[in-house]
Scaffold this active site. Structure first.
Site, mmCIF file in Angstrom:
data_model
loop_
_atom_site.group_PDB
_atom_site.id
_atom_site.type_symbol
_atom_site.label_atom_id
_atom_site.label_comp_id
_atom_site.label_asym_id
_atom_site.label_seq_id
_atom_site.Cartn_x
_atom_site.Cartn_y
_atom_site.Cartn_z
ATOM 1 N N ASN A 1 47.297 43.595 48.253
ATOM 2 C CA ASN A 1 46.771 42.699 47.228
ATOM 3 C C ASN A 1 45.984 43.506 46.213
ATOM 4 O OD1 ASN A 1 46.377 39.793 46.385
ATOM 5 N ND2 ASN A 1 44.286 40.588 46.306
ATOM 6 N N TYR B 1 37.909 42.013 40.502
ATOM 7 C CA TYR B 1 36.686 41.368 40.952
ATOM 8 C C TYR B 1 35.520 42.270 40.555
ATOM 9 C CZ TYR B 1 40.434 40.045 44.246
ATOM 10 O OH TYR B 1 41.627 39.695 44.818
ATOM 11 N N ARG B 2 34.539 41.701 39.876
ATOM 12 C CA ARG B 2 33.415 42.517 39.414
ATOM 13 C C ARG B 2 32.653 43.115 40.587
ATOM 14 N NH1 ARG B 2 30.374 37.161 38.351
ATOM 15 N NH2 ARG B 2 28.933 37.103 40.109
ATOM 16 N N TRP C 1 34.319 38.814 45.709
ATOM 17 C CA TRP C 1 35.539 38.079 46.066
ATOM 18 C C TRP C 1 35.199 36.603 46.154
ATOM 19 C CZ3 TRP C 1 36.164 42.152 50.389
ATOM 20 C CH2 TRP C 1 37.075 43.140 50.001
ATOM 21 N N GLU D 1 50.696 42.463 43.462
ATOM 22 C CA GLU D 1 50.523 42.441 42.009
ATOM 23 C C GLU D 1 51.150 43.672 41.347
ATOM 24 O OE1 GLU D 1 48.250 41.305 44.097
ATOM 25 O OE2 GLU D 1 47.644 39.348 43.330
ATOM 26 N N ASP E 1 28.275 35.242 33.156
ATOM 27 C CA ASP E 1 29.689 35.118 33.512
ATOM 28 C C ASP E 1 30.562 34.540 32.399
ATOM 29 O OD1 ASP E 1 31.869 35.250 35.361
ATOM 30 O OD2 ASP E 1 30.411 34.949 36.961
HETATM 31 C C1 LIG Z 1 37.564 40.418 33.478
HETATM 32 C C2 LIG Z 1 37.808 39.629 34.721
HETATM 33 C C3 LIG Z 1 36.848 39.579 35.703
HETATM 34 C C4 LIG Z 1 37.058 38.843 36.856
HETATM 35 N N1 LIG Z 1 36.088 38.839 37.819
HETATM 36 C C5 LIG Z 1 36.312 38.181 38.970
HETATM 37 C C6 LIG Z 1 35.349 38.221 40.011
HETATM 38 O O1 LIG Z 1 34.300 38.837 39.892
HETATM 39 N N2 LIG Z 1 35.640 37.580 41.179
HETATM 40 C C7 LIG Z 1 36.798 36.894 41.357
HETATM 41 O O2 LIG Z 1 37.017 36.359 42.432
HETATM 42 N N3 LIG Z 1 37.720 36.814 40.369
HETATM 43 C C8 LIG Z 1 37.499 37.444 39.193
HETATM 44 N N4 LIG Z 1 38.436 37.398 38.195
HETATM 45 C C9 LIG Z 1 39.656 36.605 38.387
HETATM 46 C C10 LIG Z 1 40.623 37.294 39.322
HETATM 47 O O3 LIG Z 1 40.893 38.604 38.901
HETATM 48 C C11 LIG Z 1 41.934 36.520 39.405
HETATM 49 O O4 LIG Z 1 41.649 35.248 39.923
HETATM 50 C C12 LIG Z 1 42.989 37.196 40.261
HETATM 51 O O5 LIG Z 1 44.063 36.308 40.415
HETATM 52 C C13 LIG Z 1 42.449 37.560 41.613
HETATM 53 O O6 LIG Z 1 43.450 38.194 42.364
HETATM 54 P P1 LIG Z 1 43.961 37.534 43.705
HETATM 55 O O7 LIG Z 1 44.622 36.230 43.279
HETATM 56 O O8 LIG Z 1 44.904 38.517 44.253
HETATM 57 O O9 LIG Z 1 42.760 37.297 44.550
HETATM 58 C C14 LIG Z 1 38.246 38.132 37.026
HETATM 59 C C15 LIG Z 1 39.216 38.168 36.032
HETATM 60 C C16 LIG Z 1 39.007 38.901 34.881
HETATM 61 C C17 LIG Z 1 40.069 38.928 33.833
HETATM 62 MN MN LIG Z 2 46.910 38.323 44.962
#
Ligand SMILES: Cc1cc2nc3c(=O)[nH]c(=O)nc-3n(C[C@H](O)[C@H](O)[C@H](O)COP(=O)(O)O)c2cc1C
Ligand SMILES: [Mn+2]
Length: 499
Positions: A170, A174-175, A188, A231, A280
């Site tokens: 995966n 995530y910040r 997460w 991804e 945020d």
């Molecule tokens: C700039 C940016 C920052 C993000 N920060 C977070 C974050 O801190 N935590 C989070 O859960 N998702 C965050 N997201 C959204 C996730 O990247 C997005 O939901 C992604 O689908 C997560 O991957 P996953 O579906 O494999 O978990 C962020 C997206 C962007 C574009």
């Molecule tokens: Mn995913």
């Protein structure tokens, strides 16, 4: 169009296209970079390469995705819909008829086969390998974004984990709040795949974080794919060539060979820290909450690594176009399960989870409500708070037209559906976190089949007269007026009318 092979090719492309400004003055990653960037982003300005961020010898790249044009350049397409069409052609593949279709079908199948990542031996980011005590996050110009943030945050990472049970990779964005020079928090959120991998381990979970990728790989980390889909497959598919991965130095996790910087390490069950608050993308500070601690066991980088960052905050911010890319690219996939959907729009001002506008080809009573429930049951779209449904001919991207339909076509008592369900982790409005009310607004036409009065006809000029006026326009003595294809006045004129 080939997409950039790494961050440097991407920066060179941006520069050639007049889409990058190098900032040579020393600028402080503590708030100052944010203020400069926010002004540039909100005025549709260029990507910025801060060459001398205060306190670090590594440049900081920001606003690489901040406009539609740059997002298209990143994906190597003329329009975001072209990227969607590419995915759509795979999803909608039918058994081919005739030779030409067979050849086309084979090409499509090859594009899927080529999207599987491949392993390579060499990576430029292995030039500098810092292990154990030598790991030093202070080397890189991590941004302290907003005054109420407690620390600097890594904001544009690709966080890589494997499902402890199935092994599936995966990648997510995530910040990561810097805790000290060798650890960060890992944000997460409740509904995310990375968190699922974390919850599925009963001990340690190895994690690798890649910073400074080619733009397609970086985008793919933000894409909401189903958990069992890697991804980097999507990235390979969009690039038209596999993502190249290299084995980590201290973890059994592969990382993109083209990364500028890689952080390797682990999270552990029960090892949590208070993360946040953080300014945020909702436009508010998200509350401090416990999140896993990421211990960095190795930091590898190019000697002259470029550090990528992004600022989120009150919309519109740079993430708007990452979100819009996802909105477009995922439309064909959404249509696979909800075929009556013609188009949809996630307004940037709605922070993506607050509102979806969707147009449908309506053919039976209750269909708008079916579509609302479908959206509330679809991947991360299930977190949508309000859904507005309009008829197929309504342009969902024209908010003024949507407003017109919502006010004109809705009987609030009949057409507003209140429901409840899961809400976004960051939604501060519901009384309880994660769960609360949802609203569906049916702004489609109704009729006797739905037990209402006869629906009135819409006013439309005849084609014949429109063509006549087109032909004679110059004769009337006006200055040429450019009109959108649907014949509605341009935004500037609309703004004039509003005064
Ligand atoms: C700039 C940016 C920052 C993000 N920060 C977070 C974050 O801190 N935590 C989070 O859960 N998702 C965050 N997201 C959204 C996730 O990247 C997005 O939901 C992604 O689908 C997560 O991957 P996953 O579906 O494999 O978990 C962020 C997206 C962007 C574009
Ligand atoms: Mn995913």
């Amino acid at each position: 169009m080939a997409t950039p092979g790494d961050l440097r090719e991407w920066i060179a492309l941006l520069e050639r296209e007049g889409e990058l400004v190098r900032v040579q003055a020393e600028v402080d990653p503590y708030l100052e970079v944010t203020e400069v960037t926010d002004r540039v982003v909100k005025s549709g300005g260029p990507a910025l390469l801060f060459e001398r961020p205060k306190g670090s010898k590594h440049p900081l790249l920001i606003n690489q995705f901040g406009t539609e044009r740059r997002m298209c350049l990143a994906l190597g397409v003329d329009s975001l819909d072209d990227a969607a069409a590419k995915l759509g052609s795979v999803l909608e593949m039918q058994p081919p008829q005739g030779l030409a279709e067979k050849v086309r079908g084979l090409k499509t199948l090859k594009s899927i086969a080529d999207s599987r990542p491949k392993t390579v031996r060499h990576a430029a980011h292995h030039d500098v390998v810092l292990e154990g005590d030598a790991v030093d996050l202070d080397l890189i110009p991590i941004q302290h974004c907003w005054p109420g943030d407690p620390a600097p945050f890594i904001t544009l990472p690709a966080v890589i984990t494997h499902d402890p049970k199935t092994g599936t990779r995966n990648v997510g964005m995530y910040r990561m709040q810097k805790l000290d020079s060798r650890s960060t928090a890992m944000h997460w959120q409740l509904h995310k795949d990375g968190r699922m991998d974390y919850l599925a381990t009963d001990g340690r979970l190895e994690v690798a974080v890649a910073l400074g990728l080619d733009p397609v790989s970086a985008y793919s980390a933000s894409a909401p794919l189903p958990k069992h889909i890697d991804e980097f497959m999507l990235a390979g598919f969009l690039k038209g060539e596999p993502v190249e991965l290299v084995q980590g130095k201290t973890v059994g996790v592969e990382v993109p060979a083209n990364a500028e910087i890689v952080l390797e390490g682990y999270v552990e069950q029960g090892d949590l820290t208070l993360e946040g608050p953080f300014g945020d993308h909702t436009g508010y500070y998200s509350a401090a909450e416990p999140f896993p601690v990421f211990h960095v066991t190795a930091m590898t980088m190019r000697a002259d690594a470029i550090y990528p960052s992004i600022v989120v905050g009150k919309p519109p911010a740079e993430d708007a176009w990452l979100g819009k890319a996802t909105e477009r690219i995922f439309l064909p996939a959404i249509r696979m399960s909800v075929p009556e959907i013609v188009d949809y729009d996630l307004p940037v001002a709605g922070a993506f989870h607050n509102c979806v506008i969707v147009s449908i080809r309506k053919s039976f009573p209750g269909q708008p409500q079916k579509v609302m429930h479908a959206i509330w049951g679809l991947g991360l779209l299930s977190l949508t708070k309000s859904v507005v449904v309009v008829d197929e001919h309504v342009n969902v991207h024209d908010y003024e037209e949507v407003f017109f339909r919502v006010t004109a076509n809705v009987d609030p008592q009949r057409d507003v559906l209140l429901s409840e369900g899961p809400l976004d982790h960051l939604d501060h409005a519901p009384t309880r976190q994660f769960y609360g009310g949802k609203m569906g607004i049916d702004a489609t036409h109704k009729g006797p089949a739905e037990g209402t009065r006869e629906w009135p006809e819409e006013i439309v000029m005849s084609d014949e007269i429109r063509a006549l006026v087109d032909r004679r326009w110059a004769e009337y003595g006006f200055h040429p007026v450019t009109e959108q294809d649907n014949g509605r006045p341009q935004r500037s004129l609309r703004q004039l009318l509003r005064r």
